[in-house]
Design an enzyme around this catalytic site. Sequence first.
Site, short mmCIF file in Angstrom:
data_model
loop_
_atom_site.label_atom_id
_atom_site.label_comp_id
_atom_site.label_asym_id
_atom_site.label_seq_id
_atom_site.Cartn_x
_atom_site.Cartn_y
_atom_site.Cartn_z
N ASP A 1 -63.89 34.75 -18.48
CA ASP A 1 -64.15 36.19 -18.66
C ASP A 1 -63.90 36.85 -17.30
OD1 ASP A 1 -65.19 38.68 -19.18
OD2 ASP A 1 -67.19 37.98 -19.72
N THR B 1 -61.55 39.05 -14.20
CA THR B 1 -60.77 40.25 -13.90
C THR B 1 -59.28 39.91 -14.09
OG1 THR B 1 -61.24 39.53 -11.65
CG2 THR B 1 -62.28 41.55 -12.33
N ASP B 2 -58.42 40.87 -13.84
CA ASP B 2 -56.98 40.67 -14.03
C ASP B 2 -56.44 39.63 -13.02
OD1 ASP B 2 -57.12 42.54 -16.01
OD2 ASP B 2 -56.66 44.22 -14.67
N GLY C 1 -65.26 30.09 -9.59
CA GLY C 1 -65.10 29.33 -10.83
C GLY C 1 -64.10 28.19 -10.70
N GLN D 1 -64.75 43.05 -3.84
CA GLN D 1 -64.08 44.16 -4.52
C GLN D 1 -64.83 45.48 -4.35
OE1 GLN D 1 -63.88 42.10 -8.24
NE2 GLN D 1 -66.01 41.51 -8.06
N ASP E 1 -71.21 40.76 -15.81
CA ASP E 1 -71.95 41.81 -16.54
C ASP E 1 -72.91 41.22 -17.55
OD1 ASP E 1 -70.31 41.51 -19.12
OD2 ASP E 1 -68.76 41.96 -17.66
N1 SAM Z 1 -64.41 41.94 -19.48
C1 SAM Z 1 -63.72 42.10 -18.30
C2 SAM Z 1 -62.29 42.48 -18.35
O1 SAM Z 1 -61.44 41.81 -18.96
O2 SAM Z 1 -61.96 43.53 -17.80
C3 SAM Z 1 -64.07 41.11 -17.29
C4 SAM Z 1 -65.39 41.50 -16.72
S1 SAM Z 1 -66.14 40.47 -15.60
C5 SAM Z 1 -67.14 41.63 -14.77
C6 SAM Z 1 -64.94 39.83 -14.48
C7 SAM Z 1 -65.59 39.11 -13.34
O3 SAM Z 1 -64.79 38.02 -12.90
C8 SAM Z 1 -65.81 39.97 -12.10
O4 SAM Z 1 -67.17 40.27 -11.95
C9 SAM Z 1 -65.27 39.11 -10.94
O5 SAM Z 1 -66.08 39.16 -9.81
C10 SAM Z 1 -65.23 37.74 -11.58
N2 SAM Z 1 -64.30 36.79 -10.94
C11 SAM Z 1 -63.05 37.03 -10.47
N3 SAM Z 1 -62.53 35.92 -9.94
C12 SAM Z 1 -63.48 34.93 -10.06
C13 SAM Z 1 -63.53 33.56 -9.69
N4 SAM Z 1 -62.50 32.95 -9.06
N5 SAM Z 1 -64.67 32.86 -9.98
C14 SAM Z 1 -65.70 33.44 -10.61
N6 SAM Z 1 -65.71 34.74 -10.97
C15 SAM Z 1 -64.61 35.48 -10.73
#
Ligand code: SAM
Length: 275
Positions: A155, A157-158, A138, A31, A86
Amino acid sequence: MEMWLKEAQIPDAAMTYKVKETLIRKKTKYQDLAIVDTDFFGRMLILDGIIQTTIKDEYVYHEMIAHIPLFTHPNPKKVLVVGGGDGGSIREILRHPSVEKAVLCEIDKDVVEECKKYLPEISSALDNPRCEVFIGDGIKYVHEHKNEFDIIIIDSTDPFGAAEGLFGGSFYKEIFECLTEDGIFIAQTETPFYLPEVVKRVYNDAKAIFPVTKLFMAGIPTYPSGFWSFTIGSKKYDPENVDLSNKIDLDTKYYTKKLHKSCFTLPKFVEDLIK
Ligand code: SAM
């Protein structure tokens, strides 16, 4: 010269924030990552143009996503966070003395590294000896671990790109198997204002798998519409009817024992959405 960050929240609506300084901007393997500093919200983590967390309001999201499930379970020892690079969820989880181990499974190592560097208030617990940071997907991690975690926190991303597979029935089946026999899962599940169909689908997908499924809301100023949903799937314990009287008191800014019970009381349009 003034610099403004514009976050397009839906095709017809955007939010703008005055930026003091861009601390880092880079393309990671997954990203577009930026951390900027602002006067009002302090530092912000932005992924693909979407605000993930800010120093000013991060406590709402991290306290609610962690303390609602952890105070519902009678003795949570092992917790998994998927996403959450984070470190804010891990920080709140490790405030529970019963937790022996918290695993963070984050797909993007740059998120972890840059948050450690620029957002220490949020990420500091990632170096706690009770935390293990695993860099990987994950979906694969959950598939490869069975009957292991008391709590799983999504936790993410969208629901686009790498996170798309983290929302939906087939993943929730895997989560069910990854949890211990009285385990609880929680996910951030978007806003019912802008994405009602996602909220409804995710709730119904969880409901088809977990004996107890509940949705609650929290007010998060920098998330689209400011009105955010979380969905809980529990094998045994009902988060709304748990006895909290003998639980420890944490020094929190948003979560309270009273709010733990009342946050499940939903506005009519959200109640109707998940009927
Ligand atoms: N609090 C936040 C929100 O709702 O906007 C979420 C923050 S957190 C930084 C989201 C994280 O999910 C990102 O760093 C992203 O890289 C991670 N992520 C996305 N898809 C993923 C996956 N398949 N496995 C593990 N992590 C994932």
